[in-house]
Design a protein around this motif. Structure first.
Motif, PDB file in Angstrom:
ATOM      1  N   ASN A  59     105.386  14.367 -18.197  1.00 44.78           N
ATOM      2  CA  ASN A  59     105.690  13.440 -17.090  1.00 44.78           C
ATOM      3  C   ASN A  59     105.710  11.982 -17.574  1.00 44.78           C
ATOM      4  OD1 ASN A  59     103.068  12.509 -17.360  1.00 44.78           O
ATOM      5  ND2 ASN A  59     102.290  13.564 -15.560  1.00 44.78           N
ATOM      6  N   VAL A  60     105.959  11.082 -16.615  1.00 43.77           N
ATOM      7  CA  VAL A  60     106.101   9.658 -16.942  1.00 43.77           C
ATOM      8  C   VAL A  60     104.816   9.093 -17.555  1.00 43.77           C
ATOM      9  CG1 VAL A  60     105.371   8.993 -14.611  1.00 43.77           C
ATOM     10  CG2 VAL A  60     106.779   7.419 -15.932  1.00 43.77           C
ATOM     11  N   LEU A  86     109.047   8.249   7.103  1.00 43.58           N
ATOM     12  CA  LEU A  86     108.939   7.548   5.816  1.00 43.58           C
ATOM     13  C   LEU A  86     110.262   6.886   5.426  1.00 43.58           C
ATOM     14  CD1 LEU A  86     106.971   9.979   3.434  1.00 43.58           C
ATOM     15  CD2 LEU A  86     106.120   7.963   4.633  1.00 43.58           C
ATOM     16  N   CYS A  87     110.155   5.749   4.706  1.00 43.80           N
ATOM     17  CA  CYS A  87     111.360   5.156   4.125  1.00 43.80           C
ATOM     18  C   CYS A  87     111.321   5.309   2.603  1.00 43.80           C
ATOM     19  CB  CYS A  87     111.481   3.688   4.512  1.00 43.80           C
ATOM     20  SG  CYS A  87     109.996   2.736   4.223  1.00 43.80           S
ATOM     21  N   ALA A  88     110.158   5.681   2.061  1.00 43.77           N
ATOM     22  CA  ALA A  88     110.062   5.913   0.610  1.00 43.77           C
ATOM     23  C   ALA A  88     108.752   6.599   0.267  1.00 43.77           C
ATOM     24  CB  ALA A  88     110.150   4.606  -0.154  1.00 43.77           C
ATOM     25  N   MET A  89     108.739   7.223  -0.907  1.00 47.23           N
ATOM     26  CA  MET A  89     107.530   7.851  -1.438  1.00 47.23           C
ATOM     27  C   MET A  89     107.410   7.467  -2.909  1.00 47.23           C
ATOM     28  SD  MET A  89     108.246  11.764  -0.278  1.00 47.23           S
ATOM     29  CE  MET A  89     109.969  11.678   0.120  1.00 47.23           C
ATOM     30  N   ALA A  90     106.222   7.722  -3.460  1.00 47.84           N
ATOM     31  CA  ALA A  90     106.057   7.593  -4.903  1.00 47.84           C
ATOM     32  C   ALA A  90     104.999   8.592  -5.321  1.00 47.84           C
ATOM     33  CB  ALA A  90     105.636   6.182  -5.281  1.00 47.84           C
ATOM     34  N   SER A  91     105.186   9.193  -6.494  1.00 47.00           N
ATOM     35  CA  SER A  91     104.259  10.222  -6.950  1.00 47.00           C
ATOM     36  C   SER A  91     103.829   9.934  -8.384  1.00 47.00           C
ATOM     37  CB  SER A  91     104.936  11.602  -6.908  1.00 47.00           C
ATOM     38  OG  SER A  91     104.162  12.555  -7.650  1.00 47.00           O
ATOM     39  N   GLU A  92     102.611  10.341  -8.714  1.00 43.44           N
ATOM     40  CA  GLU A  92     102.125  10.202 -10.090  1.00 43.44           C
ATOM     41  C   GLU A  92     103.067  10.933 -11.050  1.00 43.44           C
ATOM     42  OE1 GLU A  92      97.818  10.995 -11.955  1.00 43.44           O
ATOM     43  OE2 GLU A  92      99.127  12.745 -11.872  1.00 43.44           O
ATOM     44  N   GLY A 107     111.650   6.228   8.636  1.00 44.62           N
ATOM     45  CA  GLY A 107     110.761   5.401   9.462  1.00 44.62           C
ATOM     46  C   GLY A 107     110.274   4.218   8.650  1.00 44.62           C
ATOM     47  N   ASP A 108     109.151   3.675   9.029  1.00 49.25           N
ATOM     48  CA  ASP A 108     108.654   2.438   8.410  1.00 49.25           C
ATOM     49  C   ASP A 108     107.576   2.651   7.363  1.00 49.25           C
ATOM     50  OD1 ASP A 108     108.540   1.170  11.784  1.00 49.25           O
ATOM     51  OD2 ASP A 108     110.207   1.376  10.377  1.00 49.25           O
ATOM     52  N   TYR A 109     107.148   3.900   7.179  1.00 47.64           N
ATOM     53  CA  TYR A 109     105.990   4.118   6.308  1.00 47.64           C
ATOM     54  C   TYR A 109     106.386   4.483   4.878  1.00 47.64           C
ATOM     55  CZ  TYR A 109     103.036   3.874  10.430  1.00 47.64           C
ATOM     56  OH  TYR A 109     102.380   3.428  11.563  1.00 47.64           O
ATOM     57  N   ILE A 110     105.436   4.209   3.965  1.00 46.02           N
ATOM     58  CA  ILE A 110     105.582   4.535   2.544  1.00 46.02           C
ATOM     59  C   ILE A 110     104.356   5.332   2.141  1.00 46.02           C
ATOM     60  CG2 ILE A 110     105.543   3.531   0.224  1.00 46.02           C
ATOM     61  CD1 ILE A 110     106.964   1.035   1.787  1.00 46.02           C
ATOM     62  N   CYS A 111     104.558   6.463   1.471  1.00 46.85           N
ATOM     63  CA  CYS A 111     103.412   7.266   1.030  1.00 46.85           C
ATOM     64  C   CYS A 111     103.442   7.428  -0.483  1.00 46.85           C
ATOM     65  CB  CYS A 111     103.428   8.645   1.687  1.00 46.85           C
ATOM     66  SG  CYS A 111     101.925   9.574   1.331  1.00 46.85           S
ATOM     67  N   ILE A 112     102.303   7.071  -1.113  1.00 46.53           N
ATOM     68  CA  ILE A 112     102.151   7.208  -2.561  1.00 46.53           C
ATOM     69  C   ILE A 112     101.092   8.284  -2.791  1.00 46.53           C
ATOM     70  CG2 ILE A 112     101.528   6.007  -4.702  1.00 46.53           C
ATOM     71  CD1 ILE A 112     102.291   3.375  -3.402  1.00 46.53           C
ATOM     72  N   PHE A 113     101.336   9.245  -3.690  1.00 48.86           N
ATOM     73  CA  PHE A 113     100.378  10.319  -3.840  1.00 48.86           C
ATOM     74  C   PHE A 113     100.221  10.803  -5.271  1.00 48.86           C
ATOM     75  CE2 PHE A 113     104.419  11.872  -2.112  1.00 48.86           C
ATOM     76  CZ  PHE A 113     104.833  12.754  -3.097  1.00 48.86           C
ATOM     77  N   LEU A 312     104.582   0.710 -10.748  1.00 49.48           N
ATOM     78  CA  LEU A 312     104.146   1.921 -10.056  1.00 49.48           C
ATOM     79  C   LEU A 312     103.047   2.677 -10.795  1.00 49.48           C
ATOM     80  CD1 LEU A 312     105.034   3.148  -7.429  1.00 49.48           C
ATOM     81  CD2 LEU A 312     106.839   4.411  -8.648  1.00 49.48           C
ATOM     82  N   HIS A 313     103.142   2.749 -12.135  1.00 46.91           N
ATOM     83  CA  HIS A 313     102.196   3.580 -12.894  1.00 46.91           C
ATOM     84  C   HIS A 313     101.187   2.732 -13.664  1.00 46.91           C
ATOM     85  CE1 HIS A 313     104.439   7.089 -11.673  1.00 46.91           C
ATOM     86  NE2 HIS A 313     105.550   6.452 -11.990  1.00 46.91           N
TER      87      HIS A 313
END
Ligand code: FBP
Length: 340
Positions: A59-60, A86-92, A107-113, A312-313
């Motif tokens: 992975n990254v 959600l309008c965006a996500m980000a993942s490890e 929608g207006d939310y962003i979730c990072i997980f 992000l990372h």
């Protein structure tokens, strides 16, 4: 007898207290809960199905990807994209920001997980977890999403939490109104409120760190460990050492019993001078939880939630847990800095 309150009921009660709340939040949490149930089912039978071991990909982070990690990542992205909020996500596990596929409502939310935290423990049946962090976009609704919408400082989180796949499966989260724990009742298939308003003890009796890296630490970090291991500390006796090697599990134990988890910077790898843990998907959500439970989280000198997020990372040293123990860490670093 537990109060039999589900996550949705708890959030609806919370929502009533927020003027102008739209229900988007509750919908997003419903997708987190559903994702946790699906991942939990796979984790529980991991030894029986082909989800142990590696995918053969890297992975990254430069880490080999575990099959269960990839599975959890796929489930979260699929469910989140269909939340409609959600309008965006980000993942490890993903190098870049993940946009909601075209044609799906946003929608207006962003979730990072972090889809599966504690990956070194997956194949040996030791507690692992999923960590999530939620923000609201800052740029105008409907306008082009900016990276600054995703790279917000931790103190702008509107919610954060984790799922712990352990002896029981728990969901622990905050929406800025205290920290609440829900336990999965396998018979009902529901997370039910079991730990309302969790408060971390002001001072702990446990320190949690991978001492195997001691020789790679700087002098203040070594001095901090000596403090917790000596009788010359505020407890007048050595703290007990506990290290599971899964941030979620180590943090959860300390949240209940009191104590401090540490992942200091070290000079093992010049490419990772700030240690191993990621600011956006590990340190920030855990720091929000710690502070909401009366604890604290620093990188040694600075409040984690105030750290600027450059990418992000990004990695950060992490000292988190009981307030008095984390204050001691900051004090030791400041003393060293003052000596120059
Ligand atoms: P993953 O998210 O890739 O699992 O990495 C994070 C983590 O596993 C934490 O959960 C844990 O605290 C730490 O790394 C363990 O690292 P180490 O093996 O270096 O002690």
């Amino acid at each position: 007898m537990p109060q039999q309150v589900t996550v949705t009921e708890h959030l609806l009660l919370h929502q009533k207290r927020i003027p102008g709340a739209t229900g988007q939040f509750t919908r997003l949490f419903n997708e987190i809960v559903l994702s946790a149930k699906i991942i939990n089912r796979e984790v529980n039978k991991a030894g029986l199905v082909d989800v142990l071991g590696f995918t053969g990909k890297t992975n990254v982070q430069g880490e080999e990807v575990k099959k269960l990690d990839e599975y959890a990542n796929r489930i979260l992205i699929h469910r989140m994209a269909r939340s409609g909020v959600l309008c965006a996500m980000a993942s490890e596990e993903n190098a870049d920001i993940i946009e909601v596929p075209h044609g799906l409502p946003v929608g207006d939310y962003i979730c990072i997980f972090d889809p599966l935290d504690g990956s070194s423990n997956i194949d040996v049946n030791v507690n692992i977890g999923t960590i999530f962090s939620i923000f609201k976009r800052e740029s105008p609704e409907g306008s082009h999403l900016l990276s600054s919408d995703v790279l917000q400082p931790g103190l702008r989180q509107v919610a954060a939490g984790y799922v712990l796949y352990g002896t029981s499966t728990m969901l622990v989260f905050t929406t800025g109104d205290g920290v609440h724990g829900f336990t999965m009742d396998p018979g009902v298939g529901e997370f039910l409120l079991s730990h309302p308003n969790i408060r971390i003890p002001e001072r702990g009796r446990i320190y949690s760190v991978n001492e195997g890296y001691y020789s790679y630490w700087d002098e203040p970090t070594k001095a901090i460990l000596e403090y917790f291991k000596s009788s010359d500390n505020n407890n007048r006796k050595p703290y007990s050492g506990r290290y599971i090697g899964s941030l979620v599990a180590d943090f959860h134990r300390n949240l209940i019993y009191g104590g401090i988890f540490m992942y200091p910077a070290d000079n093992r790898d010049p490419k990772k001078p700030q240690g191993k843990l990621r600011l956006t998907c590990e340190a920030n959500p855990m720091a929000f939880l710690a502070e909401q439970a009366g604890g604290m989280a620093v990188d040694g000198r600075n409040r984690i939630l105030e750290l600027e997020v450059e990418h992000l990372h990004q990695r950060t040293p992490l000292f988190i847990g009981s307030r008095e123990d984390v204050l001691k860490v900051r004090e030791v670093y400041r003393e060293f800095d003052a000596k120059g």
